[in-house]
Scaffold this motif. Structure first.
Motif, PDB file in Angstrom:
ATOM      1  N   GLN A   1       0.982   4.025  -2.957  1.00  0.00           N
ATOM      2  CA  GLN A   1       0.789   5.454  -2.722  1.00  0.00           C
ATOM      3  C   GLN A   1       1.960   6.255  -3.278  1.00  0.00           C
ATOM      4  O   GLN A   1       1.785   7.341  -3.830  1.00  0.00           O
ATOM      5  CB  GLN A   1       0.631   5.721  -1.219  1.00  0.00           C
ATOM      6  CG  GLN A   1      -0.755   5.321  -0.717  1.00  0.00           C
ATOM      7  CD  GLN A   1      -0.819   5.187   0.786  1.00  0.00           C
ATOM      8  OE1 GLN A   1       0.206   5.107   1.463  1.00  0.00           O
ATOM      9  NE2 GLN A   1      -2.024   5.143   1.320  1.00  0.00           N
ATOM     10  N   GLU A   2       3.159   5.674  -3.153  1.00  0.00           N
ATOM     11  CA  GLU A   2       4.336   6.353  -3.689  1.00  0.00           C
ATOM     12  C   GLU A   2       4.239   6.452  -5.219  1.00  0.00           C
ATOM     13  O   GLU A   2       4.580   7.485  -5.801  1.00  0.00           O
ATOM     14  CB  GLU A   2       5.582   5.576  -3.272  1.00  0.00           C
ATOM     15  CG  GLU A   2       6.861   6.373  -3.357  1.00  0.00           C
ATOM     16  CD  GLU A   2       8.050   5.523  -2.933  1.00  0.00           C
ATOM     17  OE1 GLU A   2       7.927   4.782  -1.940  1.00  0.00           O
ATOM     18  OE2 GLU A   2       9.080   5.592  -3.621  1.00  0.00           O
TER      19      GLU A   2
ATOM     20  N   ARG B   1       0.829  -1.201   0.000  1.00  0.00           N
ATOM     21  CA  ARG B   1       0.000   0.000   0.000  1.00  0.00           C
ATOM     22  C   ARG B   1       0.872   1.264   0.000  1.00  0.00           C
ATOM     23  O   ARG B   1       0.605   2.226  -0.713  1.00  0.00           O
ATOM     24  CB  ARG B   1      -0.906  -0.005   1.228  1.00  0.00           C
ATOM     25  CG  ARG B   1      -2.319   0.392   0.921  1.00  0.00           C
ATOM     26  CD  ARG B   1      -3.250  -0.040   2.024  1.00  0.00           C
ATOM     27  NE  ARG B   1      -4.136  -1.073   1.536  1.00  0.00           N
ATOM     28  CZ  ARG B   1      -5.379  -0.834   1.088  1.00  0.00           C
ATOM     29  NH1 ARG B   1      -5.865   0.390   1.069  1.00  0.00           N
ATOM     30  NH2 ARG B   1      -6.112  -1.821   0.642  1.00  0.00           N
ATOM     31  N   LEU B   2       1.930   1.232   0.802  1.00  0.00           N
ATOM     32  CA  LEU B   2       2.825   2.392   0.831  1.00  0.00           C
ATOM     33  C   LEU B   2       3.468   2.589  -0.538  1.00  0.00           C
ATOM     34  O   LEU B   2       3.590   3.711  -1.040  1.00  0.00           O
ATOM     35  CB  LEU B   2       3.916   2.209   1.897  1.00  0.00           C
ATOM     36  CG  LEU B   2       3.419   2.224   3.342  1.00  0.00           C
ATOM     37  CD1 LEU B   2       4.581   2.000   4.298  1.00  0.00           C
ATOM     38  CD2 LEU B   2       2.732   3.556   3.654  1.00  0.00           C
TER      39      LEU B   2
END
Lengths: 256, 329
Positions: A131-132, A127-128
């Motif tokens: 998002q990046e 998820r991170l």
């Protein structure tokens, strides 16, 4: 890094590509231009494994692409976007981008079903990263919006973010500037140059000449399935064969 | 960065809080149900709900999430039931061991069938899986020396704990619902994990998904096997619960009943499947009085639901309600 050699493909007797050769170097933006029906999208379909070539050789980073299925080719580090963004319409923005992370995921069905810690940790990391990737393309909307509700321009950026999420080494973009106005096209060109800066190689099909001339390091020109020119933008602009076949008018836009 | 995912960063749980709360709520309900329902008839029917929920949960993952319409869940239910029954009643194996071996057998069959039929899509897949159900139904009827044929297979021993057979309605209630709650927990986790996401992507388009490097056929086979295993587990529990199996367990009619459950609750909603099983099982009990017309009524219901609520009756009504609510507000 990508080498295309003597690639040929015909559909029911119609030659879509005949004996096309070129290569993409590490870290360059390579453009493929040519009138409609020149075989550009067929070329992309062959490279990504959606179609199997009738003759010729395709290799990526030293490995042949022939005989590998689309998933295996994608896992080698090739990602693509489509002329019309092909997002999962019922999924949200972030879910679409997360699907780009899927192939790299390790946790299997049992780990996911039991909700094991490592499956959760992996999901969190994915998820991170997703998002990046959205941040890299400058997507500023809400990430839980459903893809089908996005305007077409935003869908295109989300699709690029999804392609980036697969951690590609070569990104293939099929007419990314289609339907964009001048300032949107400039913003897209900035994005592609930024991606190149970060070490990504790009292969771009595009009609928009000002855009192509600005972003490309080298350009391949196709006409009726054959390569008629190959070189840096300045040379292509003055190539008589290209002018005759394609560029035509001198206001910097293509006849279509 | 985490403003939009505040829950996620503190708690990277695969299952949303709402589902978890509902699940715990159901656990609490199961715990007190013997007092609420007062034993006997109602608790007995609730035990059937627990059993039929298993193939329904499986089919929900396969059809609702992954988009692979299969009419083979009755066949796997029967496979579990008969394998459990034959191994324990005829071969004299411990019922637990019989149940375990039945699942191994079902898994092997599911891998093979899945490998063969999942190359097909849409109607072709439905017909191929329907054929498998018909083959199993015929085999059950014809292999009388093994299955008891049309008379069915009786004398199947109950599961036991520490030498005591689990026979009372209340004991069975706790056993069956524990299994079903566990399977539901697994399915909810899975549905909200990367796997559930991939299944929904495959449902929308497998070519685009393959281009992202996703091994589509492997995912399809995995979810098919899991889904079939849920069905066969339901079948095995049924066999040891009722102590008798008849060919009806593997019939095409039963296969359609499981689909009707999803049509009622919503194809891609696990909680909808649970409600569907609840409604249909109790409805079935009351429909006994007009058994001859039950098929007709259910058939008409399925056609009407699919025409007006293609995503399922409850899901469709909820969506329509939300639209009205938004218009009103």
């Amino acid at each position: 890094m990508l080498a295309v050699r003597d690639l040929s493909m015909s559909f029911a007797g119609l030659r879509a590509l005949s004996g096309v050769s070129f290569e993409v170097r590490e870290g360059e933006v390579r453009a493929v231009i040519g009138p409609n029906g020149a075989g550009k999208t067929t070329l992309f379909n062959l490279i990504t494994g959606a179609l199997v070539p009738q003759a010729g050789e395709l290799s990526f980073a030293g490995a042949s692409l022939l005989g590998r299925g689309a998933p295996a080719i994608a896992r080698l580090g090739l990602a693509r976007t489509f002329q019309q963004a092909q997002l999962y319409r019922s999924l949200s923005v972030i879910e679409n981008v997360l699907l780009g992370c899927h192939a790299a995921g390790r946790s299997g069905l049992v780990a996911c079903g039991l909700g094991l810690g490592r499956a959760r940790a992996e999901e969190h990391a994915a998820r991170l990263w997703a998002q990046e990737c959205l941040a890299r393309v400058g997507y500023a909307g809400r990430e839980d919006r459903i893809a089908s509700e996005l305007p077409l321009g935003e869908q295109r950026y989300v699709e690029i973010a999804r392609a980036l999420a697969t951690r590609p080494r070569l990104l293939l973009l099929d007419e990314p500037a289609a339907g964009l106005n001048d300032s949107e096209t400039d913003a897209l060109a900035d994005l592609l140059l930024q991606l190149r800066q970060s070490g990504l190689s790009l292969l771009v099909i595009e009609h928009h000449m000002r855009f192509v001339m600005r972003v490309s390091d080298r350009i391949v020109v196709l006409n009726f399935g054959e390569k008629i020119a190959d070189g840096v933008p300045a040379a292509i602009r003055q190539d008589p064969a290209v002018i005759a076949a394609y560029l035509g008018n001198d206001d910097g836009t293509a006849r279509t | 960065m985490c403003a939009s995912c505040s829950t996620l960063c503190t708690e990277p749980a695969p299952m949303p809080r709402r589902d978890r709360n509902l699940w715990f709520g159901l656990c609490a309900l199961v715990l007190v149900a013997p007092w609420l329902l007062g034993g006997g008839y109602f608790i007995n029917t609730s035990n059937f709900v627990a059993i039929y929920a298993l193939p329904a949960i499986g089919l929900c993952l396969l059809v609702g999430y992954c988009g692979q319409l299969s009419i083979s869940h009755a066949a796997f239910f029967a496979l579990g039931a008969y394998a459990s029954g034959i191994l324990s009643a005829r071969q004299g194996l411990n019922p637990w061991l019989a149940l375990l071996l039945a699942q191994v057998l079902a898994a092997v069959v599911a891998v093979f069938i899945g490998w063969v039929v999942l190359r097909l899509r849409g109607h072709y897949l439905a017909i191929a899986t329907l054929s498998f159900t018909i083959i199993i139904e015929v085999l059950i009827k014809e292999l009388g020396s093994l299955t008891g044929g049309l008379q069915g297979l009786s004398g199947i021993p109950r599961l036991s704990l520490g030498g005591w057979p689990i026979a009372s309605d209340t004991a069975l209630h706790y056993l069956l619902w524990t299994v079903t709650l566990g399977v539901l927990w697994f399915a909810l986790n899975l549905a909200h994990s990367r796997m559930g996401r991939a299944y929904r992507a495959i449902k929308e388009g497998d070519a685009a998904t393959a281009l992202l490097g996703v091994d589509v056929s492997r995912h399809k086979i995995e979810v098919f096997v899991l889904s079939s295993l849920f069905a066969s587990l339901g079948g095995s529990l049924y066999a040891h619960f009722v102590t008798f199996v008849s060919p009806a367990a593997g019939s095409v009619m039963f296969a359609i009943d499981i689909i009707l459950v999803l049509a009622f609750g919503g194809f891609d909603r696990l909680w909808g499947a649970m409600l569907g099983v609840l409604a249909l099982t109790y409805l079935n009990e009351y429909a006994v009085t007009f058994a001859d017309y039950k098929r007709v009524a259910f058939g008409v219901a399925l056609v009407v639901i699919m025409s007006f609520f293609p995503t399922g009756l409850l899901a469709g009504l909820v969506a329509a309600g939300q639209r009205l609510w938004r218009k009103g507000a």
